[in-house]
Scaffold this active site. Structure first.
Site, PDB file in Angstrom:
ATOM      1  N   HIS A  42     -10.733  -6.150  -2.046  1.00  0.00           N
ATOM      2  CA  HIS A  42     -11.617  -5.575  -0.898  1.00  0.00           C
ATOM      3  C   HIS A  42     -12.629  -4.926  -1.604  1.00  0.00           C
ATOM      4  O   HIS A  42     -12.540  -3.723  -2.118  1.00  0.00           O
ATOM      5  CB  HIS A  42     -10.943  -4.863   0.321  1.00  0.00           C
ATOM      6  CG  HIS A  42      -9.244  -5.782   0.812  1.00  0.00           C
ATOM      7  ND1 HIS A  42      -9.856  -6.202   1.227  1.00  0.00           N
ATOM      8  CD2 HIS A  42      -8.277  -4.682   1.019  1.00  0.00           C
ATOM      9  CE1 HIS A  42      -8.832  -7.188   2.451  1.00  0.00           C
ATOM     10  NE2 HIS A  42      -8.269  -5.540   2.056  1.00  0.00           N
ATOM     11  N   GLU A  85      -6.089 -10.987  -0.165  1.00  0.00           N
ATOM     12  CA  GLU A  85      -7.262 -10.119   0.591  1.00  0.00           C
ATOM     13  C   GLU A  85      -8.663 -10.676   0.410  1.00  0.00           C
ATOM     14  O   GLU A  85      -9.189  -8.788   0.511  1.00  0.00           O
ATOM     15  CB  GLU A  85      -6.286  -9.176   0.981  1.00  0.00           C
ATOM     16  CG  GLU A  85      -5.430  -9.429   1.885  1.00  0.00           C
ATOM     17  CD  GLU A  85      -4.840  -7.817   2.552  1.00  0.00           C
ATOM     18  OE1 GLU A  85      -5.964  -7.294   2.699  1.00  0.00           O
ATOM     19  OE2 GLU A  85      -3.357  -7.450   2.773  1.00  0.00           O
ATOM     20  N   ASN A  99       2.219  -5.185  -3.009  1.00  0.00           N
ATOM     21  CA  ASN A  99       0.864  -5.508  -2.980  1.00  0.00           C
ATOM     22  C   ASN A  99       0.017  -4.587  -2.208  1.00  0.00           C
ATOM     23  O   ASN A  99      -0.063  -3.499  -1.429  1.00  0.00           O
ATOM     24  CB  ASN A  99       0.579  -6.905  -1.098  1.00  0.00           C
ATOM     25  CG  ASN A  99      -0.733  -7.251  -0.833  1.00  0.00           C
ATOM     26  OD1 ASN A  99      -1.445  -7.799  -1.527  1.00  0.00           O
ATOM     27  ND2 ASN A  99      -1.146  -7.317   0.002  1.00  0.00           N
ATOM     28  N   GLU A 146       1.079  -1.398  -0.266  1.00  0.00           N
ATOM     29  CA  GLU A 146       0.297   0.178  -0.143  1.00  0.00           C
ATOM     30  C   GLU A 146       1.022   1.597   0.295  1.00  0.00           C
ATOM     31  O   GLU A 146       0.318   2.451   0.515  1.00  0.00           O
ATOM     32  CB  GLU A 146      -1.343   0.263   1.250  1.00  0.00           C
ATOM     33  CG  GLU A 146      -1.474  -0.995   0.916  1.00  0.00           C
ATOM     34  CD  GLU A 146      -2.423  -1.193   2.623  1.00  0.00           C
ATOM     35  OE1 GLU A 146      -2.370  -0.684   3.141  1.00  0.00           O
ATOM     36  OE2 GLU A 146      -3.363  -1.862   2.602  1.00  0.00           O
ATOM     37  N   ASP A 203     -12.418 -10.009   0.417  1.00  0.00           N
ATOM     38  CA  ASP A 203     -13.650  -9.758   0.670  1.00  0.00           C
ATOM     39  C   ASP A 203     -14.546  -8.703  -0.349  1.00  0.00           C
ATOM     40  O   ASP A 203     -13.846  -7.985  -1.001  1.00  0.00           O
ATOM     41  CB  ASP A 203     -13.272  -9.688   1.958  1.00  0.00           C
ATOM     42  CG  ASP A 203     -12.365  -8.137   2.720  1.00  0.00           C
ATOM     43  OD1 ASP A 203     -12.220  -7.317   1.278  1.00  0.00           O
ATOM     44  OD2 ASP A 203     -12.346  -8.834   3.625  1.00  0.00           O
TER      45      ASP A 203
HETATM   46  C1  XIL Z   1      -5.960  -6.186   8.755  1.00  0.00           C
HETATM   47  C2  XIL Z   1      -6.348  -7.293   9.798  1.00  0.00           C
HETATM   48  O1  XIL Z   1      -7.522  -7.621   9.073  1.00  0.00           O
HETATM   49  C3  XIL Z   1      -7.169  -6.806  11.241  1.00  0.00           C
HETATM   50  O2  XIL Z   1      -7.286  -7.975  12.487  1.00  0.00           O
HETATM   51  C4  XIL Z   1      -5.769  -5.660  11.328  1.00  0.00           C
HETATM   52  O3  XIL Z   1      -6.772  -4.871  12.724  1.00  0.00           O
HETATM   53  C5  XIL Z   1      -5.900  -4.683  10.643  1.00  0.00           C
HETATM   54  O4  XIL Z   1      -5.174  -4.921   9.352  1.00  0.00           O
HETATM   55  N1  XIL Z   1      -4.919  -4.546   4.440  1.00  0.00           N
HETATM   56  C6  XIL Z   1      -3.969  -5.306   4.272  1.00  0.00           C
HETATM   57  C7  XIL Z   1      -4.129  -6.205   5.540  1.00  0.00           C
HETATM   58  O5  XIL Z   1      -2.831  -5.425   4.261  1.00  0.00           O
HETATM   59  O6  XIL Z   1      -3.324  -6.371   6.191  1.00  0.00           O
HETATM   60  C8  XIL Z   1      -5.223  -5.605   6.483  1.00  0.00           C
HETATM   61  O7  XIL Z   1      -5.914  -6.229   7.933  1.00  0.00           O
HETATM   62  C9  XIL Z   1      -6.259  -5.333   5.693  1.00  0.00           C
HETATM   63  C10 XIL Z   1      -5.800  -4.515   4.505  1.00  0.00           C
END
Ligand code: XIL
Length: 391
Positions: free
Chosen positions: A259, A289, A220, A171, A291
């Site tokens: 996401h 990741e 990522n 990020e 969702d």
């Molecule tokens: C999130 C976790 O899911 C949470 O449990 C934590 O409190 C914060 O981080 N992008 C990422 C992940 O790369 O590491 C993040 O994970 C979600 C967004």
């Protein structure tokens, strides 16, 4: 479907059909892999050289039996949701705590799973001693660079040989709402870029490669496959890593976090095209990741408030997976958590939830069935190609 996957799928499908009539099958292609349900996401993915994964919460692994069984049976690659982040592994300066991360790596070893390492250079979840030291000036720039170098080297070395893909940097590109994008699209306000300059990104990849030359090194990010509407973030990431590769920086792949939120819509064709464009640079890609959240009644029950949202949720999940299946270089597809009762979504995006493949009671949702069907079609396509189609 691409030829490589067709061949693997044909062989694996034939093996499963001939040898394993019962409900369990060793994950195809890996004789050492434990028996898992033959209709599991991981078994179906194995038939097309695609690992299907989940983020794992150390608070549930091994202690919560149904949770642990889902992780073992359904997934062939795991990511530590938090346990490998800097604040977790070095809460006190100079003293490492690898316990939770080691538990996951051991679990993966016992269950024939690969591990995605997450993450080395990120502005979030840094230990307090580090952010405080930088803020009050007791840690200067030169020392900060040395601290980062040591962090990357020590963590990658600790897990050397056990990590399939590392999210080396996370990020660092600007979004449309960020105030200070650099001309090349990097976020000028990013903690690391602001303090050490953008060259630290390439350095992090070099340091990680030195510590574990065999690990695949990924960049990522989210909204990096067209979800910002303009495709601007994709273009910036694409051009930046094309440049780093041309310079010989050891970058192996791009991870699109995936996401999504049903209220914004989703351009699946652009998502696939963008993954393909990264791949065309000679990079691997992964959905890291995934969702898909939607508005819900409350954070406990997570019943979608709109029927359209409820239908969009599995649809968008499925479109992300299919894009990955259709890009040969897409090597893994990971959901960001096992079930809705243990997801970061309700606590982060107020009013939303219902983002994962299993519901708050750990029952498989329509999104699970959609992915299972997509994977089954991918596996079956090659089988049909072997003489079962119309004459
Ligand atoms: C999130 C976790 O899911 C949470 O449990 C934590 O409190 C914060 O981080 N992008 C990422 C992940 O790369 O590491 C993040 O994970 C979600 C967004």
């Amino acid at each position: 479907m691409k030829l490589r996957r067709q061949i693997a799928a044909a062989a694996a499908t034939a093996a499963v059909l001939m040898l394993v009539p019962s409900a369990v099958a060793a994950a195809a292609g890996d004789p050492k892999a434990p028996a898992v349900p033959s209709d599991s996401l991981r078994a179906l993915g194995a038939q097309q050289n695609l690992r299907v994964g989940t983020a794992v919460d150390d608070a549930h692994l091994n202690t919560d039996q149904p949770y642990t069984a889902i992780v073992a049976d359904q997934f062939s690659v795991v990511t530590a949701e938090n346990a490998m982040k800097w604040e977790s592994v070095e809460p006190t300066r100079g003293s490492y705590d690898w316990a939770a991360a080691d538990r996951l790596v051991a679990f993966a070893g016992q269950h024939g799973q690969e591990v995605r390492g997450h993450t080395l250079l990120w502005h979030n979840q840094l230990p307090g001693w580090l952010t405080t030291g930088v803020a009050d000036g007791t840690i200067g720039k030169a020392e900060l660079r040395e601290i980062l170098h040591k962090h990357v080297t020590d963590e990658v070395t600790h897990f050397r040989g056990k990590i399939w893909q590392w999210d080396v940097a996370n990020e660092v590109f600007a979004n449309s709402w960020d105030a200070n994008p650099l001309p090349n699209g990097l976020n000028g306000d990013d903690f690391w870029i602001k303090n050490l300059g953008e060259g630290v990104i390439a350095d992090a990849f070099r340091w990680a490669h030195q510590a574990d030359p065999k690990a695949l090194l990924f960049y990522n990010d989210y909204n990096a496959a067209g979800q910002d509407g303009s495709n601007a973030k994709f273009q910036a990431v694409h051009d930046y890593f094309a440049k780093l590769r041309a310079q010989g920086v050891p970058v192996d792949g791009i991870g699109e976090q995936g996401h999504l939120d049903t209220q914004y819509g989703f351009d699946a064709q652009r998502f696939q095209n963008d993954l393909q464009s990264y791949a065309d640079l000679g990079l691997k890609v992964a959905v890291t990741e995934a969702d898909v959240r939607t508005f819900v009644n409350n954070a406990t029950e997570q019943v979608p408030t709109s029927q359209l949202g409820e239908f969009a949720q599995p649809y968008e999940f499925s479109e992300m997976l299919k894009a990955c299946q259709l890009v040969t270089q897409c090597i893994s597809f990971t959901a960001w958590g096992v079930y809705d009762g243990d997801s970061w979504i309700p606590g982060t995006f107020a009013g939303t939830g219902y983002g994962l493949l299993y519901d708050v009671n750990m029952k498989p949702k329509p999104a699970y069935v959609a992915l299972q069907q997509d994977l089954a079609i991918g596996a079956d396509a090659a089988h049909r190609g072997k003489g079962h189609g119309p004459k």
